[in-house]
Design a protein around this motif. Structure first.
Motif, PDB file in Angstrom:
ATOM      1  N   LEU A   1       1.028   4.547  -2.665  1.00 43.88           N
ATOM      2  CA  LEU A   1       1.006   5.955  -2.260  1.00 43.88           C
ATOM      3  C   LEU A   1       2.250   6.672  -2.769  1.00 43.88           C
ATOM      4  CD1 LEU A   1      -0.449   5.804   1.330  1.00 43.88           C
ATOM      5  CD2 LEU A   1      -1.565   6.451  -0.778  1.00 43.88           C
TER       6      LEU A   1
ATOM      7  N   TRP B   1      -7.510   2.134   5.386  1.00 42.01           N
ATOM      8  CA  TRP B   1      -6.489   1.114   5.431  1.00 42.01           C
ATOM      9  C   TRP B   1      -5.590   1.283   6.652  1.00 42.01           C
ATOM     10  CZ3 TRP B   1      -1.278   0.446   5.408  1.00 42.01           C
ATOM     11  CH2 TRP B   1      -0.851  -0.871   5.168  1.00 42.01           C
TER      12      TRP B   1
ATOM     13  N   LEU C   1      -9.299   5.914   1.245  1.00 41.45           N
ATOM     14  CA  LEU C   1      -8.604   4.631   1.242  1.00 41.45           C
ATOM     15  C   LEU C   1      -7.478   4.625   2.273  1.00 41.45           C
ATOM     16  CD1 LEU C   1      -8.955   2.116  -0.544  1.00 41.45           C
ATOM     17  CD2 LEU C   1      -6.947   2.852  -1.761  1.00 41.45           C
ATOM     18  N   MET C   2      -6.723   5.741   2.338  1.00 41.23           N
ATOM     19  CA  MET C   2      -5.631   5.837   3.315  1.00 41.23           C
ATOM     20  C   MET C   2      -6.187   5.720   4.732  1.00 41.23           C
ATOM     21  SD  MET C   2      -3.470   8.945   1.627  1.00 41.23           S
ATOM     22  CE  MET C   2      -2.324   9.265   2.945  1.00 41.23           C
TER      23      MET C   2
ATOM     24  N   CYS D   1      -5.056  -0.061  -6.438  1.00 47.76           N
ATOM     25  CA  CYS D   1      -5.598  -0.423  -5.126  1.00 47.76           C
ATOM     26  C   CYS D   1      -6.598  -1.564  -5.252  1.00 47.76           C
ATOM     27  CB  CYS D   1      -6.267   0.785  -4.480  1.00 47.76           C
ATOM     28  SG  CYS D   1      -5.106   2.038  -3.975  1.00 47.76           S
TER      29      CYS D   1
ATOM     30  N   LEU E   1      -8.517   8.667  -2.595  1.00 45.30           N
ATOM     31  CA  LEU E   1      -7.238   8.199  -2.062  1.00 45.30           C
ATOM     32  C   LEU E   1      -7.178   8.429  -0.551  1.00 45.30           C
ATOM     33  CD1 LEU E   1      -5.010   6.963  -3.777  1.00 45.30           C
ATOM     34  CD2 LEU E   1      -3.770   9.107  -3.596  1.00 45.30           C
TER      35      LEU E   1
ATOM     36  N   ILE F   1      -5.898   4.223  -8.167  1.00 46.46           N
ATOM     37  CA  ILE F   1      -7.070   3.603  -7.547  1.00 46.46           C
ATOM     38  C   ILE F   1      -7.257   2.195  -8.112  1.00 46.46           C
ATOM     39  CG2 ILE F   1      -9.537   3.836  -7.198  1.00 46.46           C
ATOM     40  CD1 ILE F   1      -8.060   5.969  -5.753  1.00 46.46           C
TER      41      ILE F   1
ATOM     42  N   PHE G   1       0.836  -1.209   0.000  1.00 47.93           N
ATOM     43  CA  PHE G   1       0.000   0.000   0.000  1.00 47.93           C
ATOM     44  C   PHE G   1       0.865   1.251   0.000  1.00 47.93           C
ATOM     45  CE2 PHE G   1      -2.965   3.046   1.959  1.00 47.93           C
ATOM     46  CZ  PHE G   1      -3.969   2.936   1.033  1.00 47.93           C
TER      47      PHE G   1
END
Lengths: 173, 321
Positions: free
Chosen positions: A37, B132, B128-129, A75, B125, A72, A33
């Protein structure tokens, strides 16, 4: 050198730092992950470089498509892959070496190309760089490239359909 | 030097103006939501603090500021702390290009609309951050749902936006608005308006599309583990996103600042708040959809309709011009 210490120079350094730092996170981090990022940060930096090249349209497209859609989508792929809490096996030196050599080769070829090409500033070639012009070029002079890209997308779509054809849960039967 | 002073003053004033607007807007909208929901359900809502409870959200905000910031164990610390910031950043950037009136705007960029859409993808995003990094199954489930939903609804949103941009021939918000001086786009493109409002409601994660934080299933969804001001920032961002979506819809379909008698800014804000009222009305009228129904609705109904709308728009434009 003094140019680097102006306001524009400092923000350029920041953007380059963002791009490279993000790229290092994207490649180096052990948590998948964090990799995504880092990639998003790096692509954001690339958008900044487009802004520096006086191309705000491409900068916005970079954020919209690469940060907004590609990251995305990655992800999504992570969610479908194996669980994150499992301990990951250590990296194999052979793989690291191979990846380094491959990336290094691409870098060398690209750098040589950049060095060899006689760059003409955009302003000297044409003064019309509007979106309409870009669209016109894509459908006339660069139609082949445009079609090739659409072929790749078609293949990707077919692949997705083939993968999804069996549906969820029907594999056991 | 003079240039830097002038630009610095402009930027500083713009930033102060935007942050005050964001804060006051959120305080007002939260009060408005409680009042609207209360009256729809035949109850009075907050009445104690101030006139008809007008100061209630200020009291709530003070309470939130006073609360302890809890960071749970085993969270991914850096990402956990970054998520609220990433959530709030695009919200601030979007105000850079929203034209409140012909003169009241910070920057009139020729890629203005694109800027709003590009930065609003960062919200996904951030969710999601947050989900998660929280290391909590409810948070993660909320985040996953949010991503699937936002990806699905962004496509028809952008397609309908494209049909408006095709008509205007520009990404510049002020140009799109000034072309609607005579006829508002909502009368030319009613289907696009409908699609845009549906997708906008979904993009802001509001009911009936609020499955990322469905409280009956997921506690509070992606922000379950956040407390105090960190939670408040998510809340602030959600209500500001409502404002931005309504502002973009106003620019695209309701003629922006155009209107008789009243000053342009007043017209703009009136239209924006009318749309926000509509979104609140949705929330207290429609039940929450099931997840698969929600995704099916986007892919099988909204996207084909949006594509059709775009194609018809392109054909008509080609015939007319």
């Amino acid at each position: 050198m003094s140019e680097l210490f102006s306001l524009a120079g400092l923000s350029f350094l920041m953007i380059v730092g963002m791009t490279l730092g993000g790229a290092f996170i994207a490649v180096g981090a052990r948590n998948i992950f964090h990799n995504v990022l880092g990639l998003a940060l790096s692509l954001f930096g690339v958008a900044g470089i487009f802004l520096f090249l006086n191309s705000p349209f491409l900068a916005m497209m970079e954020i919209l498509i690469y940060v907004g859609a590609i990251c995305i989508a990655i992800c999504f792929a992570i969610m479908l892959s194996e669980p994150l809490y499992r301990p990951r096996p250590p990296r194999k030196p052979i793989k690291l070496l191979g990846a380094g050599l491959g990336a290094g080769l691409v870098f060398v070829v690209l750098a040589a190309l950049v060095k060899k090409t006689a760059w003409v500033p955009a302003a000297a070639r044409s003064d019309d760089w509007s979106v309409a012009t870009i669209g016109h070029y894509l459908l006339t002079k660069y139609a082949l490239i445009f079609e090739a890209i659409s072929l790749i997308l078609l293949v990707a779509m077919l692949g997705a359909i083939v993968n999804a054809k069996n549906g969820r849960g029907r594999e056991e039967s | 030097m003079q240039f830097f002073l002038a630009e610095g003053a402009r930027l500083g004033l713009g930033l102060i103006g935007v942050i005050s607007l964001v804060a006051v807007n959120a305080l007002f909208l939260i009060w408005m939501e409680r009042k609207v929901s209360a009256h729809i359900q035949l109850r009075p809502g907050p009445m104690e603090v101030g006139f008809h409870g007008a100061l209630q959200t200020i009291a709530d905000a003070l309470k939130l500021i006073g609360k302890e910031l809890i960071t749970p164990e085993d969270v991914d610390k850096l990402i956990y702390l970054l998520a609220p910031i990433v959530m709030f950043l695009p919200v601030l950037v979007s105000f850079l290009v929203i034209p409140f009136s012909p003169t009241l705007l910070i920057r009139d960029l020729n890629v203005g609309v694109l800027l709003i859409f590009a930065f609003s993808t960062l919200t996904v995003l951030a969710i999601l951050m947050a989900g998660w990094a929280s290391n909590n199954k409810y948070s993660l489930l909320g985040a996953i749902r949010s991503v699937a939903q936002n990806v699905a609804y962004e496509i028809p949103l952008l397609l309908t936006a494209m049909s408006i941009i095709l008509m205007a021939g520009s990404f510049q918000p002020s140009v799109i608005v000034s072309q609607q001086a005579k006829v508002w786009n909502i009368f030319v493109q009613p289907l696009a308006f409908l699609l845009f409002i549906i997708c906008g409601t979904a993009e802001t994660n509001r009911a009936p599309f609020d499955i990322p934080e469905a409280e009956s299933e997921l506690v509070a969804g992606f922000h379950t583990e956040y407390s105090g001001m960190r939670f408040a920032i998510f809340f602030l961002a959600e209500y500001t996103n409502m404002f931005i979506v309504s502002a973009v819809a106003t620019i695209f379909f309701l003629g922006g600042w155009h209107g008789p008698f009243l000053p342009p800014v007043v017209w703009f804000l009136l239209k924006v708040y009318a749309l926000i009222f509509l979104m609140m009305w949705f929330r207290w009228t429609f039940p929450r959809l099931r997840f698969d129904q929600l995704i099916t609705f986007a892919w099988k109904i909204l996207i084909p309709l949006a594509l059709l709308n775009l194609i018809v728009t392109a054909f008509v434009l080609k015939l007319v011009r």
